[in-house]
Design an enzyme around this catalytic site. Structure first.
Site, PDB file in Angstrom:
ATOM      1  N   CYS A 107       0.877  -1.180   0.000  1.00 48.86           N
ATOM      2  CA  CYS A 107       0.000   0.000   0.000  1.00 48.86           C
ATOM      3  C   CYS A 107       0.908   1.222   0.000  1.00 48.86           C
ATOM      4  O   CYS A 107       2.065   1.157   0.354  1.00 48.86           O
ATOM      5  CB  CYS A 107      -0.873   0.040   1.252  1.00 48.86           C
ATOM      6  SG  CYS A 107      -1.991  -1.334   1.366  1.00 48.86           S
ATOM      7  N   GLU A 152       1.630 -11.255 -16.079  1.00 52.49           N
ATOM      8  CA  GLU A 152       1.271 -10.227 -15.092  1.00 52.49           C
ATOM      9  C   GLU A 152       0.719  -8.958 -15.714  1.00 52.49           C
ATOM     10  O   GLU A 152       0.013  -8.224 -15.044  1.00 52.49           O
ATOM     11  CB  GLU A 152       2.440  -9.920 -14.161  1.00 52.49           C
ATOM     12  CG  GLU A 152       3.585  -9.162 -14.738  1.00 52.49           C
ATOM     13  CD  GLU A 152       4.638  -8.856 -13.668  1.00 52.49           C
ATOM     14  OE1 GLU A 152       5.815  -8.897 -14.009  1.00 52.49           O
ATOM     15  OE2 GLU A 152       4.279  -8.587 -12.516  1.00 52.49           O
TER      16      GLU A 152
HETATM   17  C1  AGP Z   1       8.022  -8.904 -11.391  1.00 49.98           C
HETATM   18  O1  AGP Z   1       7.675  -8.329 -12.624  1.00 49.98           O
HETATM   19  C2  AGP Z   1       6.955  -8.776 -10.357  1.00 49.98           C
HETATM   20  N1  AGP Z   1       6.554  -7.431 -10.161  1.00 49.98           N
HETATM   21  C3  AGP Z   1       7.294  -9.503  -9.066  1.00 49.98           C
HETATM   22  O2  AGP Z   1       7.487 -10.861  -9.388  1.00 49.98           O
HETATM   23  C4  AGP Z   1       8.555  -9.040  -8.300  1.00 49.98           C
HETATM   24  O3  AGP Z   1       9.712  -9.367  -9.019  1.00 49.98           O
HETATM   25  C5  AGP Z   1       8.581  -9.769  -6.956  1.00 49.98           C
HETATM   26  O4  AGP Z   1       7.439  -9.378  -6.230  1.00 49.98           O
HETATM   27  C6  AGP Z   1       9.836  -9.473  -6.133  1.00 49.98           C
HETATM   28  O5  AGP Z   1       9.863  -8.110  -5.808  1.00 49.98           O
HETATM   29  P1  AGP Z   1      11.237  -7.513  -5.206  1.00 49.98           P
HETATM   30  O6  AGP Z   1      12.283  -7.685  -6.259  1.00 49.98           O
HETATM   31  O7  AGP Z   1      10.935  -6.088  -4.888  1.00 49.98           O
HETATM   32  O8  AGP Z   1      11.569  -8.321  -3.974  1.00 49.98           O
END
Ligand code: AGP
Length: 607
Positions: free
Chosen positions: A2, A487
């Protein structure tokens, strides 16, 4: 998860809160709300939908002149996407916003019912407002401390008490909260992108410490009510870095930034002699010498970068490297000791599962090194060693430039590791570094495939299922291609080891089913060509991604994407660009929201 913004000062709070929420909207965007201290008390305006919908609603009120307030843009965890469930939540004299999840909210709800307090929303956040109200007897800090003692879970709160106009209290546990002061007043937010327009100097509120914001000052106190001076941080990029600069979407801008961000990530770690060096990062060679096992743990795209890193690390070090999904790793009772190096990868540095994996690794005595993009993030601050990706702010939910910057860090780590352990010579290290630097013009050239890939994607607009197949280092690339496509374009896709197809999934390949075949590895090219012919024989619509020209009849595929030639082991950089563009244009052709896809958020700061 959020977006949180708080302000108290001399300016009109409504405008500052709405601007801050717009900058933070990538963190969660199903509903939004603001509360301000006005002459007649605390006024709250909320709206299901985007921040723009909330801004429009505030225009109905001409008397919102307060100079203190809080704002929230939500990614729903408890309760549907409704105006009632959106934040801020008020109970009695307490108004608050929250980022995180209160694990024991239901027990608290039952206890509060005994005091005659009942929620009107379905959120865990409102229960906290009720708890604070039940504990508040005029001393805000005492009530906050007493409430915190009863909360289980992740949280970042901004709290206003009706008795203290123009004062905002903050408290966090695991979820991020940053604060700064400027001549306009004092600010608090989930992410520095909402602060940078007012100050480049900020601090991360330490966990379980309470910040009290007034127009002129921020006071942080610990659980002994002692004043704490938090460590100040400085953000190096300017506010324009977090803007679109003429691109239609943040994602396209960030895809096109990759030649620069890869360069920014590798250049400062290469000595004038041309070898990799981490002196500036204060990563000692000793951690490379003593390690006998490496575990890489992350989520989503960051984990996919780890899969590529594993191939490189095992290729040059010849020691076992495991890649674990952080949400699994943290509960699988993994075997670790001092000789285990745990590498966590995270763009945001706030992903709850990755943070928990890091904390588990530290508790087991493992050495921890993190690859992080956001300086001052929780994972940054809690790791033994950090190797920053220098990708600048990544706003689009779909991670692109962070991925190739993570790859850059993993290749650099591999070369330093191998040099220190003697599995490569200094000369070989220089050659690897030269080839890595030469991947940058190849990435730049790969970006010129955008129109060609846009044309290809017009064939995918009506597809609902798609397969990515590959072998060797192309297989983890399939994972990344698949998540990118899913996604944002909402086309279901699956990444499959090409050699595994015939063991079941081939039954799904029928006439017109799209298959993206990534065939860039010479060592397994013959086998890959056989797999392409297998799917073609069953009517697949084949998009072929290669690293230069290959010996395959044109009848075996529909559209080729020929990447600029690089050494095979570096094709993840150029192939990533093609896969990112494939996802981007598929989404555009299908008319969905590229930067803020449904159900997702940029940083998943809850389990
Ligand atoms: C990737 O396109 C997504 N938004 C998601 O998988 C992201 O890589 C994952 O939530 C990890 O986030 P972070 O690298 O901020 O830890």
């Amino acid at each position: 998860m959020c977006g949180i913004i708080g302000y108290t000062g001399s300016l009109k709070a409504k405008n500052i809160l709405l601007e801050g929420l717009t900058a933070l909207e990538y963190r969660g965007y199903d509903s939004a709300g603001i509360s301000m201290f006005e002459k007649d008390g605390i006024r709250t305006i909320k709206a299901a939908g985007k921040v723009a919908d909330l801004a429009k609603k505030t225009e109905e009120y001409q008397d919102l002149n307060g100079t203190s307030g809080i704002g929230h843009t939500r990614w729903a965890t408890h309760g549907g996407v409704t105006e009632c469930n959106s934040h801020p939540h008020t109970y009695g004299k307490v108004t608050l916003i929250h980022n995180g999840i209160i694990e024991n909210y239901h027990e608290l709800e039952l206890e509060l019912a005994a005091t005659g307090r009942y929620p009107v929303s379905q959120t865990d956040t409102e229960i906290v407002a009720m708890l604070l109200d039940s504990l508040y007897t005029g001393n805000a800090i005492a009530a906050i401390k007493a409430a915190a003692a009863q909360l289980d879970g992740a949280y970042a709160f901004c709290i206003m008490f009706a008795d203290e106009p123009e004062v905002i209290y903050c408290l966090r546990n695991a979820s991020p909260l940053l604060a700064c002061k400027s001549k306009e007043g004092t600010f608090v937010a989930s992410d520095v992108v909402a602060l940078i327009g007012y100050s480049k100097d900020y601090f991360a509120l330490p966990e379980q410490q309470i910040a009290r914001l007034t127009k002129d000052s921020i006071t942080v106190t610990n659980d002994m009510d002692e004043v704490v001076i938090p460590k100040m941080l400085h953000v190096s990029w300017d506010i324009t870095a977090a803007q679109k600069k003429g691109y239609p979407h943040f994602m396209l801008k960030e895809i096109h930034e990759q030649p620069d961000t890869i360069l920014s990530t590798i250049l400062p770690r290469i000595t004038k002699e041309g070898i990799v060096d981490f002196t500036v990062e204060q990563i000692p060679d000793t951690i490379f010498k003593d390690v006998n096992r490496i575990i890489i743990t992350a989520c989503g795209t960051a984990m996919h970068a780890g899969l590529i890193g594993r191939v490189m690390l095992e290729k040059l070090l010849r020691i076992p490297v495991e890649v674990e999904i952080a949400s699994e790793f943290r509960y699988m009772d993994p075997i670790m000791d001092h000789y285990t190096l745990v590498i966590t990868i995270s763009q945001s540095g706030e992903t709850a599962d990755t943070l928990a994996a890091l904390r588990l690794a530290k508790s087991e005595g493992a050495t921890t090194l993190s690859i992080v993009n956001v300086k001052g993030s929780t994972i940054d601050r809690e790791s033994d060693y950090v190797l920053y990706t220098q990708a600048g702010p990544e706003i689009a939910v779909a991670s692109t430039k962070a991925y190739t910057a993570q790859l850059s860090c993993l290749y650099l780590l591999t070369y330093r590791f191998a040099l220190v352990r003697g599995t490569i010579t200094t000369q070989q290290c220089k050659e690897y570094v030269t080839e890595l630097r030469n991947v940058i013009p190849a990435v730049k050239e790969a970006l010129t495939l955008n129109k060609h890939i846009d044309d290809i994607c017009s064939n995918l607009a009506d597809k609902e299922d798609l397969f990515f197949i590959g072998r060797g280092i192309d297989y983890p690339l399939c994972w990344e291609g698949s998540i990118k496509l899913k996604e944002i374009s909402y086309i279901h896709s699956e990444a499959y080891a090409a050699g595994e197809l015939k063991h079941g999934t081939l039954s799904l390949i029928t006439d017109g089913v799209p298959v993206v075949a990534i065939a860039t590895q010479s060592k397994v090219l013959t086998k890959m060509i056989s797999n392409i012919r297998e799917v073609r024989a069953r009517g697949a619509f084949v998009i072929l991604i290669t690293n230069g020209e290959i010996e395959l009849e044109a009848s075996a595929y529909d559209y080729p994407i020929v990447l600029p030639k690089t050494p095979d082991y570096l094709t993840p950089f150029t192939a990533a660009v093609a896969l990112q563009l494939l996802a981007y244009y598929s989404c555009v052709h299908r008319g969905y929201d590229v930067d803020q896809p449904r159900n997702l958020a940029k940083a998943v700061t809850v389990e």
